[in-house]
Motif scaffolding. Structure first.
Motif, mmCIF file in Angstrom:
data_model
loop_
_atom_site.group_PDB
_atom_site.id
_atom_site.type_symbol
_atom_site.label_atom_id
_atom_site.label_comp_id
_atom_site.label_asym_id
_atom_site.label_seq_id
_atom_site.Cartn_x
_atom_site.Cartn_y
_atom_site.Cartn_z
ATOM 1 N N UNK A 1 14.219 7.931 -3.948
ATOM 2 C CA UNK A 1 13.817 9.153 -4.642
ATOM 3 C C UNK A 1 14.547 9.171 -5.975
ATOM 4 N N UNK A 2 14.339 10.233 -6.743
ATOM 5 C CA UNK A 2 15.040 10.386 -8.017
ATOM 6 C C UNK A 2 15.651 11.779 -8.097
ATOM 7 N N UNK A 3 16.671 11.910 -8.923
ATOM 8 C CA UNK A 3 17.235 13.215 -9.240
ATOM 9 C C UNK A 3 17.408 13.252 -10.757
ATOM 10 N N UNK B 1 0.818 -1.209 0.000
ATOM 11 C CA UNK B 1 0.000 0.000 0.000
ATOM 12 C C UNK B 1 0.851 1.258 0.000
ATOM 13 N N UNK B 2 1.955 1.242 0.737
ATOM 14 C CA UNK B 2 2.753 2.444 0.927
ATOM 15 C C UNK B 2 4.040 2.483 0.117
ATOM 16 N N UNK B 3 4.421 1.356 -0.491
ATOM 17 C CA UNK B 3 5.738 1.314 -1.134
ATOM 18 C C UNK B 3 5.826 0.150 -2.111
ATOM 19 N N UNK B 4 6.605 0.355 -3.183
ATOM 20 C CA UNK B 4 6.849 -0.706 -4.162
ATOM 21 C C UNK B 4 8.295 -1.168 -4.059
ATOM 22 N N UNK B 5 8.488 -2.465 -4.013
ATOM 23 C CA UNK B 5 9.823 -3.056 -3.958
ATOM 24 C C UNK B 5 10.150 -3.701 -5.303
ATOM 25 N N UNK C 1 21.514 1.015 -4.400
ATOM 26 C CA UNK C 1 21.735 0.698 -5.808
ATOM 27 C C UNK C 1 21.396 1.923 -6.652
ATOM 28 N N UNK C 2 22.200 2.144 -7.679
ATOM 29 C CA UNK C 2 21.946 3.196 -8.658
ATOM 30 C C UNK C 2 21.490 2.538 -9.961
ATOM 31 N N UNK D 1 22.607 9.012 1.863
ATOM 32 C CA UNK D 1 21.750 9.260 0.699
ATOM 33 C C UNK D 1 22.060 10.594 0.026
ATOM 34 N N UNK D 2 22.376 11.616 0.803
ATOM 35 C CA UNK D 2 22.717 12.910 0.219
ATOM 36 C C UNK D 2 23.966 12.790 -0.654
ATOM 37 N N UNK D 3 24.955 12.031 -0.179
ATOM 38 C CA UNK D 3 26.180 11.813 -0.956
ATOM 39 C C UNK D 3 25.867 11.092 -2.269
#
Length: 208
Positions: free
Chosen positions: A97-99, A81-85, A156-157, A197-199
């Motif tokens: 997230x995405x950039x 319901x809250x997230x896709x794996x 993972x990227x 995550x910021x890095x």
């Protein structure tokens, strides 16, 4: 009896652990949730009780009164319901997230090495494996409130449509010379970490 010993000793061991994110559950969700499983053949399978097993970032589901671990090779993703794996290699990871449309994925797992270190002096537990927990009921999996398991996040990227473990060695294999140079420039900045995550988002911005 084995479960009682495990419960008591882990509760004691948690008091001496170094500062690290921990969980009191072997699963992502405290209770099993409805989910839609997308299979590799394009079909969808709806299940009433599913969860993410933190031992190895795999999928658990209820079949009757039994808790079973799914074969990840048969699926592509699992929608809660809250997230896709998404299946990446041999784990299920969610999109952080995405950039600039480039996603960052995270697979949350129990740090088995650190967990074993907590038990190194407890010979009674030397043969206990987290996989044994699958045989317990769904409630038992999520109801050991005094046990603390250390957690790690594996990132993972997605580079040129391929999933790549967020690590210098792995990225060097898929980046050209110029992007490897940019990666090294970001890596040399103060505070850079492969688990921050910021890095990683900053790295994604430069190497995409």
């Amino acid at each position: 009896m084995k479960r009682l010993v495990l419960f008591l000793l882990l509760a004691t061991g948690a008091m001496t652990m170094s500062a690290q994110t921990t969980t009191t559950s072997l699963t992502e969700y405290q209770s099993f949730q409805p989910a839609t499983i997308h299979l590799v053949d394009g079909k969808k399978l709806k299940v009433g009780f599913a969860n993410i097993f933190l031992k190895n970032s795999s999928l658990l589901y209820m079949s009757g009164q039994d808790t079973k671990e799914a074969n990840l090779k048969t699926l592509t993703k699992v929608e809660f319901k809250d997230r896709t794996y998404y299946r990446i290699d041999s784990v299920l990871a969610y999109q952080v997230d995405t950039i600039n449309h480039q996603p960052l994925y995270c697979a949350k797992r129990i740090d088995v090495v650190a967990w074993r270190g907590m038990l190194i002096n407890n010979r009674q537990l030397s043969n206990i494996d987290l996989g044994d927990m699958i045989t317990y009921s769904a409630n038992n999996l999520a109801d050991q409130q005094d046990i603390h398991f250390p957690l790690i996040n594996v990132y993972y990227l997605q580079i040129n449509g391929k999933y790549v473990l967020a690590h210098e060695r792995n990225l060097k294999r898929v980046l050209n010379k110029e992007k490897r140079r940019l990666m090294e420039s970001v890596m040399n900045e103060p505070g850079f970490s492969w688990t921050n995550e910021a890095s990683l988002f900053k790295l994604l911005k430069y190497i995409q």
